[in-house]
Motif scaffolding. Structure first.
Motif, short mmCIF file in Angstrom:
data_model
loop_
_atom_site.label_atom_id
_atom_site.label_comp_id
_atom_site.label_asym_id
_atom_site.label_seq_id
_atom_site.Cartn_x
_atom_site.Cartn_y
_atom_site.Cartn_z
N SER A 176 -90.97 30.97 30.01
CA SER A 176 -91.30 30.65 31.80
C SER A 176 -89.85 30.28 32.07
N ASP A 177 -88.82 29.46 31.47
CA ASP A 177 -87.70 28.95 31.88
C ASP A 177 -86.78 29.73 31.17
N GLY A 178 -86.91 30.71 30.48
CA GLY A 178 -85.81 31.72 30.03
C GLY A 178 -85.87 31.66 28.54
N ILE B 10 -97.17 13.94 24.56
CA ILE B 10 -96.62 14.33 26.08
C ILE B 10 -95.47 14.94 26.08
N GLY B 11 -95.20 15.59 26.89
CA GLY B 11 -93.89 16.55 26.92
C GLY B 11 -93.17 17.47 25.88
N LYS B 12 -94.09 17.75 24.91
CA LYS B 12 -93.61 18.39 23.70
C LYS B 12 -94.24 19.91 23.70
N ILE C 96 -86.04 13.17 34.50
CA ILE C 96 -87.14 12.95 35.01
C ILE C 96 -88.40 13.01 33.97
N LEU C 97 -88.39 14.02 33.17
CA LEU C 97 -89.32 14.40 31.95
C LEU C 97 -88.95 13.20 30.92
N ASN C 98 -87.97 12.78 30.64
CA ASN C 98 -87.71 11.86 29.46
C ASN C 98 -88.13 10.32 30.03
#
Ligand code: ATP
Ligand code: TPS
Ligand code: MG
Length: 339
Positions: A227-229, A26-28, A9-11
């Motif tokens: 936050s995601d590990g 964006i997204g980086k 979805i992010l891509n």
């Protein structure tokens, strides 16, 4: 066709709105940075701060709120996730917009407790809550959009700046938050009451690396929050920087008695230390020269920095040296929504 996962979805979003040549990328990154040129009139209070740093994080009850979390703690956690993103870049959070999705079934007292939690968190982290929105929803949703300002982007570590020869460092212990979540969800046994309390507290009252971020992150060549590990952060830094990371498993700070907790409950070390998430530690890279420079600040501020590995040449892979001398590729696995 299989349903899209979070990354896919992010891509799609990046391909629609992304611009690789200028801020915001964006997204980086954990934050987006916007130049404030258009606001620099003589009467504007942002005058000395030429850039705005923005981040947002959405807390959703069924994915983010474990059993036993109080309403005050739910509200605080929504603030902590955004504080963590800003401080991982060395930026002091200043203001926030908070949007609330509230189920009709919530009692007045419960709504008041959520708001009280936001007020306490804003005081704890020195943030002004300057606006937001309110909506009816099926479960509790708190979206926190947070701002900080900066005069230059020169010392802001991004996710793509790791250089060969740098040290890989972290600001805190890995393992408590996964253990705590498992204890709360499945009522697991613990080696002792200290382990239980530290684990559960790290889930219910997470501590972002606030002082560490504000005083140390600016010396980093790359950084992000975890936050995601841990594995996910290491992969993100190595991929974006175009380098490999060599991590020494024995150097990762873990809770005392974690291994007993694992064996009592038949759990896997890597699952808890590498693939958990929500530790809100900072994961970064730092040159040898800057490491010498920060040693005095660490001492004065009573902060701990743990060296867990080195940046080596490569194309974005992460290797782990295990205690028995084996070198293994680390899986790029972490917490992901829709999986
Ligand atoms: N809906 C969206 N529209 C535009 N950009 C998005 C959207 N969702 C995520 N992003 C961007 O994707 C990037 C990665 O997001 P991700 O949630 O993995 O990291 P993060 O922002 O550091 O969050 P956290 O630290 O809470 O995990 C960020 O730069 C974020 O701004
Ligand atoms: C009930 C419940 N289930 C699971 C978890 C674990 N969890 C949720 S989101 C996340 C990563 C960061 O997410 P984001 O990138 O959205 O900020 C993790 C590790 C929890 N805390 N509570
Ligand atoms: Mg982040």
């Amino acid at each position: 066709m299989k349903k899209f996962n979070e990354k896919q979805i992010l891509n799609i979003i990046i391909s629609k709105f992304g611009n690789n040549n200028m801020e915001p990328y964006i997204g980086k990154d954990d934050i987006s940075i916007m130049p404030l040129d258009s606001l620099n009139s003589s009467s504007n209070e942002f005058n000395d701060n030429k850039f705005l740093a923005i981040t947002c994080d959405m807390l959703v009850e069924h994915t983010d709120v474990p059993p036993k979390m109080t309403f005050e703690q739910i509200a605080r956690k929504s603030v902590v996730s955004s504080v963590s993103d800003l401080v991982s870049k060395g930026i002091m959070p200043k203001a926030a917009l908070i949007s609330l999705g509230l189920p009709k079934s919530l009692k007045n007292s419960e709504i008041s407790r959520l708001i009280n939690g936001l007020s306490l968190a804003s005081k704890e982290f020195g943030i002004d809550i300057v606006g937001g929105d309110i909506n009816e929803s099926k479960e509790i949703i708190i979206d926190c959009c947070m701002f900080g300002s900066l005069s230059s982007v020169a010392n802001i570590p991004r996710r793509n700046g790791a250089c060969i020869g740098d040290y890989v460092v972290v600001s805190g212990i890995f393992g408590y938050s996964s253990s705590g979540l498992k204890i709360l969800m499945n009522n697991l046994s613990c080696p002792d009451s200290y382990f239980r309390r530290r684990s559960v507290d790290s889930v219910l009252i997470p501590s972002p690396s606030y002082e560490f971020g504000i005083y140390i992150a600016r010396y980093f060549s790359s950084s992000m929050d975890s936050s995601d590990g841990l594995a996910s952060s290491l992969h993100e830094l190595s991929k974006q920087s175009g380098v490999n990371l060599l991590i020494e498993e024995d150097k990762i700070p873990i809770p005392p008695r974690l291994k007993e907790f694992l064996s009592i409950n038949n759990l896997d070390f890597h699952d808890l230390v590498f693939y958990g998430g929500e530790e809100y530690n900072i994961v970064g890279t730092i040159s040898e020269k800057n490491l010498v420079e920060v040693s005095e600040i660490l001492k004065v501020r009573h902060l701990k920095l743990y060296i867990i590995g080195k940046v080596v040449s490569g194309i974005g892979r992460v290797f782990v040296l295990t205690s028995n001398g084996n070198k293994k590729l680390l899986k790029n696995k972490g917490y992901a929504h829709f999986t």
